[in-house]
Write an enzyme that holds these catalytic residues in place. Structure first.
Site, PDB file in Angstrom:
ATOM      1  N   CYS A 111      -2.882   0.310  -3.612  1.00  0.00           N
ATOM      2  CA  CYS A 111      -1.895  -0.083  -4.621  1.00  0.00           C
ATOM      3  C   CYS A 111      -0.451   0.018  -4.127  1.00  0.00           C
ATOM      4  CB  CYS A 111      -2.092   0.756  -5.878  1.00  0.00           C
ATOM      5  SG  CYS A 111      -3.795   0.745  -6.437  1.00  0.00           S
ATOM      6  N   HIS A 253       3.811  -0.551  -9.927  1.00  0.00           N
ATOM      7  CA  HIS A 253       2.391  -0.888  -9.872  1.00  0.00           C
ATOM      8  C   HIS A 253       1.810  -0.703 -11.266  1.00  0.00           C
ATOM      9  CE1 HIS A 253      -1.793  -0.903  -9.151  1.00  0.00           C
ATOM     10  NE2 HIS A 253      -1.946   0.411  -9.187  1.00  0.00           N
ATOM     11  N   ASN A 283      -5.502  -3.205 -13.814  1.00  0.00           N
ATOM     12  CA  ASN A 283      -4.925  -2.750 -12.550  1.00  0.00           C
ATOM     13  C   ASN A 283      -5.480  -3.630 -11.429  1.00  0.00           C
ATOM     14  OD1 ASN A 283      -4.556  -1.408 -10.100  1.00  0.00           O
ATOM     15  ND2 ASN A 283      -4.958   0.629 -10.928  1.00  0.00           N
TER      16      ASN A 283
END
Ligand code: UT7
Length: 326
Positions: A111, A253, A283
């Site tokens: 990420c 993020h 996500n």
């Protein structure tokens, strides 16, 4: 010499699963998922692949920049979920786009991957090695998700985002990046090839074993994120002698709405400066920052001269923040 983002693009599969669909797979509810994460639905690949999404997002970024693929001399793809091991995803994207003059390689930092891809491209542009870079975050996390684990399958989604970064003469900012391999077990996924040996003889029965899918200590990652991200942002602003009042946007993020809210609170900044689209995508690891950047760009929310912080965090553990001027 430094670089400037001059075009963005993104792609998300048309097939979506909302929280009610997830509740048919594991014991959970739309209410719980929305309250604890903010996620409402996620896009999931069907015919698409990590490479095809990366190529489409890259094409859209080039169109947005008004540039041809032949002008690109560096393609970086950040991914942990490529459908190809060899050749790398970036070379596959090069082939799709016809970016015949580009040097291509992949980057694996989960990420934090897009932030590190941006920093890597900027370093190459600053040193004069390349002039025009295409950086992409693309993920098919649905291939790595354990659809029987309610602690993880509620969170993740698929998609890709891209940006064209062009060399230019303007102020360069110093990024902040950190890694802590000692805490890596908090978010892991073992390679399917780890015990295949020379014959490549993974037992098909073991193929879907849990350890070949993402495993996460959600609470540990949550605690790490809400502490490390504000620290990295403070460090970034201090290093570059920039005040919080000068920052127009914090593009974080997109892991969990509560993480974003907590970071805003710890920084003492208005939540209005922290755009979110995790409700729509979940996500998407290294794709989340460039997808959000592209949405904001296309909505006309990003104005020339605005200072923007990008901040990523995740498996490794890795985390970092970069400052850019739009
Ligand atoms: O991309 C970067 C990497 N990932 C992240 O940033 C994720 C960071 N972590 C998180 O987002 C959160 O930790 C999760 C969303 C994964 C979990 O939320 P949480 O508030 O930390 O829940 P928890 O694991 O502390 O569990 C609280 C309770 C537990 O029940 P008990 O023990 O209190 O009775 C869980 O069993 O909620 C239960 N639970 C669920 N209930 C309904 C856990 N998952 C679910 C679920 N639906 N999906």
């Amino acid at each position: 010499m430094t670089g400037k983002i001059c075009g963005t693009g993104s792609f998300a599969p048309s097939f979506t699963m909302d929280n009610h669909d997830i509740a048919k797979l594991v014991e959970t509810s739309d209410e719980w998922i929305q309250e604890r994460t903010g996620v409402v639905r996620r896009h999931i690949i069907r015919e698409e692949t990590t490479v095809s999404m990366a190529a489409e997002a890259g094409k859209r970024a080039l169109d947005n920049a008004g540039m041809s693929a032949k002008e690109i001399d560096l393609i970086l793809v950040s991914t942990i979920s490529s459908n190809v091991v060899l050749p790398c995803a970036a070379c596959e994207v090069q082939k799709e786009l016809g970016a015949v003059h580009a040097t291509c390689f992949d980057l694996s930092a989960a990420c934090t991957g897009f932030v590190l891809a941006y920093n890597t491209a900027m370093a190459y542009l600053a040193s004069g090695v390349y002039q025009n870079a295409l950086i992409i975050g693309s993920e098919s996390l649905s291939n790595l998700t354990n659809w029987e684990d309610r602690g993880t399958c509620i969170l993740f989604g698929d998609g890709a985002g891209a940006a064209v970064v062009r060399a230019c003469d303007q102020k360069a900012y110093i990024p902040v990046t950190h890694s802590d391999g000692a805490r890596g077990a908090a978010l892991s996924c073992t390679s399917r090839y780890d015990k295949s040996g020379l014959a490549g003889n993974v037992d098909p029965q073991e193929w879907m074993e849990d350890r070949y899918l993402m495993q996460m200590d959600g609470r540990a990652v949550f605690k790490f994120a809400v502490k490390s991200v504000p620290q990295a942002v403070e460090e970034l602003l201090e290093k570059n002698q920039v005040e919080k009042e000068e920052i127009a946007w914090y593009i974080l993020h997109q892991a969990n709405r509560r993480i974003v809210e907590s970071v805003a609170k710890r920084l003492g900044e208005s939540i209005e400066k922290f755009p979110m689209n995790l409700q729509e995508y979940g996500n998407t690891s290294s794709a989340s920052i460039p997808i959000l950047l592209d949405e904001m760009n296309r909505k006309g929310l990003l104005k020339r001269g605005q200072k923007i912080v990008l901040a990523g965090f995740g498996a490794g553990l890795t985390w970092g923040a970069s400052l850019l001027e739009w």
